[in-house]
Design a protein around this motif. Structure first.
Motif, mmCIF file in Angstrom:
data_model
loop_
_atom_site.group_PDB
_atom_site.id
_atom_site.type_symbol
_atom_site.label_atom_id
_atom_site.label_comp_id
_atom_site.label_asym_id
_atom_site.label_seq_id
_atom_site.Cartn_x
_atom_site.Cartn_y
_atom_site.Cartn_z
ATOM 1 N N THR A 46 30.691 -18.601 80.882
ATOM 2 C CA THR A 46 30.197 -19.008 79.562
ATOM 3 C C THR A 46 28.677 -18.997 79.519
ATOM 4 N N LEU A 47 28.034 -19.390 80.614
ATOM 5 C CA LEU A 47 26.573 -19.333 80.675
ATOM 6 C C LEU A 47 26.080 -17.890 80.590
ATOM 7 N N LYS A 48 26.818 -16.982 81.213
ATOM 8 C CA LYS A 48 26.457 -15.570 81.186
ATOM 9 C C LYS A 48 26.699 -14.962 79.819
ATOM 10 N N ASN A 49 27.841 -15.324 79.223
ATOM 11 C CA ASN A 49 28.196 -14.806 77.909
ATOM 12 C C ASN A 49 28.823 -15.936 77.089
ATOM 13 N N PRO A 50 28.047 -16.556 76.204
ATOM 14 C CA PRO A 50 28.559 -17.704 75.441
ATOM 15 C C PRO A 50 29.800 -17.385 74.614
ATOM 16 N N HIS A 51 30.013 -16.128 74.282
ATOM 17 C CA HIS A 51 31.182 -15.758 73.479
ATOM 18 C C HIS A 51 32.473 -15.787 74.299
ATOM 19 N N PHE A 52 32.374 -15.943 75.610
ATOM 20 C CA PHE A 52 33.566 -15.968 76.451
ATOM 21 C C PHE A 52 34.480 -17.128 76.088
ATOM 22 N N LEU A 53 33.904 -18.254 75.732
ATOM 23 C CA LEU A 53 34.687 -19.449 75.430
ATOM 24 C C LEU A 53 34.469 -19.944 74.011
ATOM 25 N N VAL A 54 33.315 -19.625 73.444
ATOM 26 C CA VAL A 54 32.984 -20.118 72.107
ATOM 27 C C VAL A 54 33.775 -19.331 71.065
#
Length: 348
Positions: A46-54
């Protein structure tokens, strides 16, 4: 006169000791350790890609994608606990998913509840074949299920051929199960969790469920004690087949398209999920809860590593290391437990 001195640090020391024991028990729990790794993987991705969980899609996929693997891991756990393994579940998933499509094509309007019943019964019958050959034929489960894996896959290929089941062949009410949510939780995930709770409760509380562990710990001793070893091993394989059949129904609803490669290699992932989740490959220990967390971890890693920029080779490498590490850890803990038992016996 004797003076009684009360040490004010006593209660705090006792409380600290209790806290340390609880903390030590938590750290030794494989389920908690795997859950922590899962959280760390999700956080790093999620830190790398916020769209992973958001967003709805990120959260929905995080819960929905592992649901099929969770069902397979639950069934695989019951078999591994009895010191066996079922390598045919991937082929059972494919066969059942294709059967679901054919039922909808040949008998339009079939109620969805009937489809689920067909999947459970069909998968259970295929598991029954495995169980009969293993428990009554006294042939190692690895050999039997490896053979039935190819037999079931061959039957699937012969039946399906170059044909495939398309989403247009199945009703929207059934396909909606793959996307529908209750609140923010996907329906397929809820079904998988309910099944997990039922099987977990059975293995933990029912006498016949506890006998699974006794058989896996020492089959010969269980036989001498009078346990129905053959019946319990047979039941474990029927349960594994039924879970694979249910996973086949979920597969058809989730993807909407069923081709001849459906369920391919899922058996190895199911075994890996159970082992990573703390189910001892040598039998006799482990829980479906740990296997479920292992399933979530395995599927999440496969989704997360590409986001983190890890190449395909290293993705497989990481999963392999997790499986080997889990097996080595089980062996080390087993030897350590045996050594303590030996020391305690010698002391007595």
């Amino acid at each position: 006169m004797t003076t009684l001195t009360i040490d004010p640090t006593g209660p705090r020391t006792g409380g600290t000791s209790t806290a340390r024991r609880l903390l030590g028990g938590a750290l030794r729990s494989r389920e908690i350790a795997v859950a922590v790794v899962l959280i760390l993987v999700i956080a790093a991705t999620t830190l790398k890609n916020p769209h992973f969980l958001v967003g709805d899609n990120g959260w929905r996929d995080l819960l929905l994608t592992p649901s099929i693997m969770l069902l397979l891991a639950v069934g695989q756990t019951a078999v591994i606990i009895t010191r066996s393994v079922d390598l045919s579940v991937g082929s059972v998933v494919g066969l059942t998913a294709y059967l679901v499509g054919r039922v909808f094509i040949d008998h339009p309007g079939t109620p969805i509840i009937v489809i689920f019943a067909i999947g459970l019964v069909f998968g259970g019958l295929l598991g029954l074949i495995n169980g009969v050959l293993v428990s009554w034929g006294k042939v190692p489960a690895l050999v039997i299920t490896l053979g039935t894996m190819y037999i079931y896959r061959g039957a699937f290929l012969s039946w399906a051929g170059s044909k495939r089941i398309n989403a247009s062949d199945m009703p929207d009410s059934f396909l909606s199960l793959g996307t529908k949510q209750i609140g923010s939780i996907p329906v397929l995930t809820i079904i998988a969790v309910v099944v997990l709770a039922i099987v977990g409760y059975y293995l933990y509380t029912a006498r016949s469920g506890r006998e699974f562990y006794a058989i896996g710990s020492d089959p010969d001793a269980a036989q001498l004690y009078g346990l129905r070893v053959t019946r319990r091993v047979l039941s474990a394989f029927i349960l594994s087949g039924a879970m694979a059949g249910l996973a086949g129904v979920a597969y058809a609803a989730r993807y909407g398209t069923v081709s001849s490669n459906a369920g391919l290699n899922l058996e190895l992932q199911a075994v890996g999920a159970a082992v990573i989740g703390g189910v001892a490959i040598f039998g006799g220990s482990g829980t479906v809860w740990g296997a479920a967390i292992g399933a979530f971890l395995l599927v999440t890693i496969n989704r997360a590593l590409p986001v983190l920029g890890v190449q395909d080779f290293w993705q497989q490498f990481v999963v392999g290391v997790l499986i080997i590490g889990a097996i080595v850890l089980d062996r080390v803990l087993s030897l350590r437990r045996d050594r303590k038992l030996t020391e305690a016996r010698d002391a007595v």
